[in-house]
Write an enzyme that holds these catalytic residues in place. Sequence first.
Site, short mmCIF file in Angstrom:
data_model
loop_
_atom_site.label_atom_id
_atom_site.label_comp_id
_atom_site.label_asym_id
_atom_site.label_seq_id
_atom_site.Cartn_x
_atom_site.Cartn_y
_atom_site.Cartn_z
CD GLU A 104 -2.35 -1.01 3.08
OE1 GLU A 104 -3.51 -2.06 3.49
OE2 GLU A 104 -2.49 0.18 3.38
CB CYS A 117 2.25 7.08 3.53
SG CYS A 117 2.69 6.53 4.68
CB CYS A 124 6.57 -4.83 9.13
SG CYS A 124 8.41 -4.75 9.93
CB CYS A 128 4.36 -2.67 16.08
SG CYS A 128 5.90 -2.38 15.75
CB CYS A 131 1.90 -1.93 13.09
SG CYS A 131 2.14 -2.54 11.83
CB CYS A 348 1.10 1.40 7.90
SG CYS A 348 1.99 0.38 9.10
N1 SAH Z 1 8.16 0.75 10.55
C1 SAH Z 1 7.91 1.93 10.76
C2 SAH Z 1 7.83 2.87 9.21
C3 SAH Z 1 6.50 2.56 8.88
S1 SAH Z 1 5.66 2.25 10.53
C4 SAH Z 1 8.29 2.57 11.98
O1 SAH Z 1 7.57 1.53 12.75
O2 SAH Z 1 8.27 3.24 12.22
C5 SAH Z 1 4.99 4.17 10.32
C6 SAH Z 1 4.42 4.65 11.51
O3 SAH Z 1 3.05 3.93 11.73
C7 SAH Z 1 5.07 3.87 12.69
O4 SAH Z 1 5.05 4.53 13.62
C8 SAH Z 1 4.02 2.89 13.29
O5 SAH Z 1 4.33 2.98 15.50
C9 SAH Z 1 2.81 3.77 12.90
N2 SAH Z 1 1.30 2.56 13.72
C10 SAH Z 1 1.52 1.72 12.31
N3 SAH Z 1 -0.03 1.13 13.04
C11 SAH Z 1 -0.60 2.02 13.81
C12 SAH Z 1 -1.70 2.21 13.93
N4 SAH Z 1 -2.74 1.19 13.90
N5 SAH Z 1 -2.39 3.55 14.53
C13 SAH Z 1 -1.13 4.33 14.25
N6 SAH Z 1 0.12 4.64 14.43
C14 SAH Z 1 0.12 3.26 13.88
FE1 SF4 Z 2 6.72 -2.71 11.21
FE2 SF4 Z 2 4.38 -1.60 11.97
FE3 SF4 Z 2 5.90 -2.33 13.73
FE4 SF4 Z 2 6.08 -0.39 11.46
S1 SF4 Z 2 4.79 -0.19 12.92
S2 SF4 Z 2 8.28 -1.88 12.73
S3 SF4 Z 2 5.90 -1.17 9.78
S4 SF4 Z 2 5.14 -4.36 12.47
#
Ligand code: SAH
Ligand code: SF4
Length: 364
Positions: A104, A117, A124, A128, A131, A348
Amino acid sequence: MRIPDHLEGDAVGKVALLDLTYPELEDLVLSLGQPRYRAAQVAEWLYKHLASDFKEMHNLPLALRDRLAEVSEIARLTPLEEVTSQDALTRKVLFSLLDGHTIESVLMHYKRRHTVCLSTQVGCPIGCPFCATGQAGFERDLSTGEIAEQVLYFARELQEAGQRLTNLVFMGMGEPFLNWEATWKAVQALTDPRRFGLGARHITLSTAGFVPGIEALAQKKSQVGLAISLHAANDQLRQRLVPLNRRYPLGALMKACRDYVKSTGRRITFEYALIEGLNDSPSHAQGLAGLLSGLLCHVNLIPLNPTAECAWRGSPKHMALAFRRELLKEGVPVTARIDRGLDIRAGCGQLRSRRGIDFSPHKV
Ligand code: SAH
Ligand code: SF4
């Protein structure tokens, strides 16, 4: 003449033009018996005129256009689904790659900015729990061309509307520092004045805290910005939110951040997703202020976007405001990201994860 070995086509049998560095593009052109300056013309067509077909490259000899089409390829991403938020300010595209995987990318319009973006991986590996990308697991890294093409796709669309792409954030699917080589090559293609030519200051890389990546970026001495997805200011809580914290705990992460600021003189953005009842109390804010004390930085508060596989919810507005007040009281510069794009699941990985389930976007 033969195509040099290092430019041999991939599984599809053709060279992916957007994967090439500038010298590699020159090598390709030379191998086709053409003068070096043709590489500059091809680069201009690809990255400035945003050509997606060799037929458009009308200042190249027809024979060269035909040869290029035989041995190489430009477009490798196919848009599968596009959704626009109700306020029309956020537009998200699900692309299919040649191997059938999907990624995406999002275009966000602000008053004076048009920001894309980008994704750097299919899924990934960090996982997390909040996410959508992390929940879906990891498939593979993207190539340089697959990263750059996301930008060219939206740049084309903006160009047709008489607008210009102004900013890039690596905040889509994946962890850019775990796919560092391809990511950095894409950054080079996008900032090279002979190619896309975007100012490095307008690009931000976001990391979950992969310390060797922060060190590698600092060494580049580039103007590319750094964002750290912090989300918690103590190890116990952070390792629940960002599993990478077990490998790079806050002590190591903050040391890398302080070294980065020392060697680059650049401010770091800390992303902090406010999760109801988990990391959003005034004492969490004080802990955060303590951790960041004396560091050239800026905190960006984001309300957590709810996802299918995680029960956590974004903090209510009054908690977010109180959190922000506490940080300001402690002298920490802070902004709260405008709550946008939620209706199209702009978080994301969310479009991909909900595809075919109860996703009923307003289609364009
Ligand atoms: N992996 C990298 C970049 C991609 S994620 C990282 O983690 O920084 C981009 C951002 O989206 C990160 O700050 C992540 O913590 C945030 N993010 C992911 N899922 C989210 C959610 N459900 N609500 C808010 N922010 C989220
Ligand atoms: Fe990976 Fe999502 Fe964590 Fe970013 S926020 S490191 S994309 S699992």
